[in-house]
Design a protein around this motif. Sequence first.
Motif, mmCIF file in Angstrom:
data_model
loop_
_atom_site.group_PDB
_atom_site.id
_atom_site.type_symbol
_atom_site.label_atom_id
_atom_site.label_comp_id
_atom_site.label_asym_id
_atom_site.label_seq_id
_atom_site.Cartn_x
_atom_site.Cartn_y
_atom_site.Cartn_z
ATOM 1 N N GLU A 11 0.826 -1.189 0.012
ATOM 2 C CA GLU A 11 0.136 -0.091 -0.067
ATOM 3 C C GLU A 11 0.835 1.159 -0.108
ATOM 4 O OE1 GLU A 11 -2.576 -0.302 3.099
ATOM 5 O OE2 GLU A 11 -3.460 -2.235 2.677
ATOM 6 N N LEU A 12 2.001 1.133 -0.412
ATOM 7 C CA LEU A 12 3.033 2.603 -0.214
ATOM 8 C C LEU A 12 2.649 3.083 -1.726
ATOM 9 C CD1 LEU A 12 6.087 0.979 1.165
ATOM 10 C CD2 LEU A 12 4.479 2.449 2.334
ATOM 11 N N SER A 13 1.864 3.004 -2.613
ATOM 12 C CA SER A 13 1.849 3.582 -3.840
ATOM 13 C C SER A 13 3.003 3.138 -4.751
ATOM 14 C CB SER A 13 1.540 5.187 -3.551
ATOM 15 O OG SER A 13 2.514 5.581 -3.347
ATOM 16 N N GLU A 14 3.270 4.031 -5.555
ATOM 17 C CA GLU A 14 4.457 3.633 -6.397
ATOM 18 C C GLU A 14 5.724 3.876 -5.985
ATOM 19 O OE1 GLU A 14 5.990 5.133 -10.827
ATOM 20 O OE2 GLU A 14 3.837 5.407 -10.324
ATOM 21 N N VAL A 15 6.479 2.883 -5.761
ATOM 22 C CA VAL A 15 7.735 3.027 -5.128
ATOM 23 C C VAL A 15 8.852 2.027 -5.876
ATOM 24 C CG1 VAL A 15 6.749 3.040 -2.891
ATOM 25 C CG2 VAL A 15 7.329 0.840 -3.692
ATOM 26 N N ASP A 16 10.126 2.182 -5.747
ATOM 27 C CA ASP A 16 11.315 1.484 -6.200
ATOM 28 C C ASP A 16 11.502 0.901 -4.936
ATOM 29 O OD1 ASP A 16 11.082 2.035 -8.984
ATOM 30 O OD2 ASP A 16 12.062 3.708 -8.670
ATOM 31 N N VAL A 17 11.750 -0.608 -4.778
ATOM 32 C CA VAL A 17 12.211 -1.221 -3.658
ATOM 33 C C VAL A 17 13.049 -2.414 -4.037
ATOM 34 C CG1 VAL A 17 11.008 -2.856 -2.128
ATOM 35 C CG2 VAL A 17 9.682 -1.013 -2.764
ATOM 36 N N ALA A 18 14.168 -2.255 -3.126
ATOM 37 C CA ALA A 18 14.840 -3.530 -3.255
ATOM 38 C C ALA A 18 15.003 -4.234 -1.953
ATOM 39 C CB ALA A 18 16.514 -2.950 -3.452
ATOM 40 N N VAL A 19 14.848 -5.483 -2.114
ATOM 41 C CA VAL A 19 14.790 -6.254 -0.909
ATOM 42 C C VAL A 19 15.963 -7.153 -0.789
ATOM 43 C CG1 VAL A 19 13.528 -7.922 0.260
ATOM 44 C CG2 VAL A 19 12.339 -6.498 -0.778
ATOM 45 N N VAL A 20 16.860 -6.904 0.076
ATOM 46 C CA VAL A 20 18.276 -7.557 0.311
ATOM 47 C C VAL A 20 18.510 -8.622 1.755
ATOM 48 C CG1 VAL A 20 20.605 -7.099 0.588
ATOM 49 C CG2 VAL A 20 19.295 -5.612 -0.633
ATOM 50 N N GLN A 21 19.048 -9.461 1.469
ATOM 51 C CA GLN A 21 19.428 -10.475 2.648
ATOM 52 C C GLN A 21 20.658 -10.601 2.563
ATOM 53 O OE1 GLN A 21 17.792 -14.500 2.420
ATOM 54 N NE2 GLN A 21 18.954 -15.080 4.224
ATOM 55 N N ILE A 22 21.344 -10.122 3.938
ATOM 56 C CA ILE A 22 22.813 -10.257 4.124
ATOM 57 C C ILE A 22 23.064 -10.936 5.527
ATOM 58 C CG2 ILE A 22 24.986 -8.946 4.390
ATOM 59 C CD1 ILE A 22 23.620 -6.581 2.933
ATOM 60 N N ARG A 23 23.885 -11.954 5.603
ATOM 61 C CA ARG A 23 23.858 -12.946 6.624
ATOM 62 C C ARG A 23 22.636 -12.975 7.408
ATOM 63 N NH1 ARG A 23 29.295 -9.476 8.867
ATOM 64 N NH2 ARG A 23 30.523 -10.137 7.034
ATOM 65 N N GLY A 24 21.604 -13.438 6.821
ATOM 66 C CA GLY A 24 20.311 -13.646 7.238
ATOM 67 C C GLY A 24 19.448 -12.577 7.942
ATOM 68 N N ILE A 25 19.824 -11.260 7.571
ATOM 69 C CA ILE A 25 19.200 -10.037 7.777
ATOM 70 C C ILE A 25 18.431 -9.637 6.661
ATOM 71 C CG2 ILE A 25 19.048 -7.885 8.923
ATOM 72 C CD1 ILE A 25 21.928 -8.821 10.360
ATOM 73 N N HIS A 26 17.250 -9.561 6.785
ATOM 74 C CA HIS A 26 16.199 -8.919 5.792
ATOM 75 C C HIS A 26 16.260 -7.650 5.761
ATOM 76 C CE1 HIS A 26 15.401 -13.273 5.696
ATOM 77 N NE2 HIS A 26 15.133 -13.169 4.429
ATOM 78 N N THR A 34 6.317 9.245 -5.244
ATOM 79 C CA THR A 34 5.469 10.227 -4.917
ATOM 80 C C THR A 34 5.847 11.296 -4.057
ATOM 81 O OG1 THR A 34 4.032 9.054 -3.747
ATOM 82 C CG2 THR A 34 3.437 9.099 -6.196
ATOM 83 N N SER A 35 6.814 11.051 -3.294
ATOM 84 C CA SER A 35 7.327 11.827 -2.138
ATOM 85 C C SER A 35 8.412 12.964 -2.523
ATOM 86 C CB SER A 35 7.855 10.830 -1.178
ATOM 87 O OG SER A 35 8.187 11.643 0.092
ATOM 88 N N LEU A 36 8.295 14.134 -1.847
ATOM 89 C CA LEU A 36 9.404 14.973 -1.998
ATOM 90 C C LEU A 36 10.691 14.731 -1.378
ATOM 91 C CD1 LEU A 36 7.051 18.164 -1.232
ATOM 92 C CD2 LEU A 36 7.759 17.438 -3.529
ATOM 93 N N LEU A 37 10.547 13.888 -0.493
ATOM 94 C CA LEU A 37 11.877 13.076 -0.062
ATOM 95 C C LEU A 37 12.503 12.467 -0.776
ATOM 96 C CD1 LEU A 37 10.300 12.163 3.463
ATOM 97 C CD2 LEU A 37 11.930 14.323 2.954
ATOM 98 N N LYS A 38 13.737 12.593 -1.225
ATOM 99 C CA LYS A 38 14.466 11.762 -2.307
ATOM 100 C C LYS A 38 15.377 10.737 -1.708
ATOM 101 C CE LYS A 38 11.986 13.743 -5.346
ATOM 102 N NZ LYS A 38 11.072 13.019 -5.928
#
Length: 81
Positions: A11-26, A34-38
């Motif tokens: 439900e975050l609207s349009e986003v670019d997301v990368a899901v990363v797992q490093i040493r078992g931590i997600h 759509t946010s002004l925060l870049k």
Amino acid sequence: MRLLIEHGWQELSEVDVAVVQIRGIHFALYRLNTSLLKGTIVCVLKDTEDDEAAINTLLTALGIGPDAVTYRGNVRSGEAQ
């Protein structure tokens, strides 16, 4: 390291997301299109015993220092740094 990239996330609207797992931590790294925060927002997706250590694991893997982080907050406790 595992990496999954998406261009929408629940439900975050349009986003670019990368899901990363490093040493078992997600981690989820995302930017709200759509946010002004870049900046990129980073979340630890599963409970860890030490969130600070988890973030340090990510920063080390990315080769960047803690000065790259402009805000730290904990949704569970409502604390911010």
